[in-house]
Design an enzyme around this catalytic site. Sequence first.
Site, PDB file in Angstrom:
ATOM      1  N   CYS A  97     -46.045  -7.353  32.419  1.00  0.00           N
ATOM      2  CA  CYS A  97     -45.856  -6.675  33.696  1.00  0.00           C
ATOM      3  C   CYS A  97     -47.265  -6.347  34.192  1.00  0.00           C
ATOM      4  O   CYS A  97     -48.220  -7.006  33.802  1.00  0.00           O
ATOM      5  CB  CYS A  97     -44.965  -5.442  33.556  1.00  0.00           C
ATOM      6  SG  CYS A  97     -45.679  -4.123  32.554  1.00  0.00           S
ATOM      7  N   ARG A  98     -47.425  -5.343  35.017  1.00  0.00           N
ATOM      8  CA  ARG A  98     -48.758  -5.036  35.534  1.00  0.00           C
ATOM      9  C   ARG A  98     -49.665  -4.463  34.446  1.00  0.00           C
ATOM     10  O   ARG A  98     -50.774  -4.927  34.251  1.00  0.00           O
ATOM     11  CB  ARG A  98     -48.655  -4.060  36.712  1.00  0.00           C
ATOM     12  CG  ARG A  98     -49.993  -3.761  37.356  1.00  0.00           C
ATOM     13  CD  ARG A  98     -49.821  -2.860  38.584  1.00  0.00           C
ATOM     14  NE  ARG A  98     -51.089  -2.673  39.255  1.00  0.00           N
ATOM     15  CZ  ARG A  98     -51.955  -1.702  38.963  1.00  0.00           C
ATOM     16  NH1 ARG A  98     -51.703  -0.863  37.979  1.00  0.00           N
ATOM     17  NH2 ARG A  98     -53.082  -1.592  39.633  1.00  0.00           N
TER      18      ARG A  98
END
Length: 111
Positions: free
Chosen positions: A64-65
């Site tokens: 994810c980020r």
Amino acid sequence: MARMSIPQIAVHEVSDDAVVLDVREQDEWDAGHAPGAVHIPLGELPSRLDELPDSDTAPLAVACRGGGRSARAVAWLSQQGFDVANLDGGMKAWESAGKQLVADSGSPSVK
């Protein structure tokens, strides 16, 4: 109840062209993603398990980020029997390591 340990994989352990499961939202994906990534947003994961890529080299890295959402995905997927690992530092670490990013339009970046 003991907290389950989340398997981690460092960015340098993942090849540039590796298949990575990206669980970010659509706008984050559109801004920039790993070239070999498969996009399934975290909220859609339970209904899209049949789309998970077969990984020749286990475990499948999940990103994810920054690592929070992917850690949740890894915990859940591990309980379902999948061989997965959280990409330590997420796509921000991928970008910082100078690994390739691609975008559908414009200059790729991690949003």
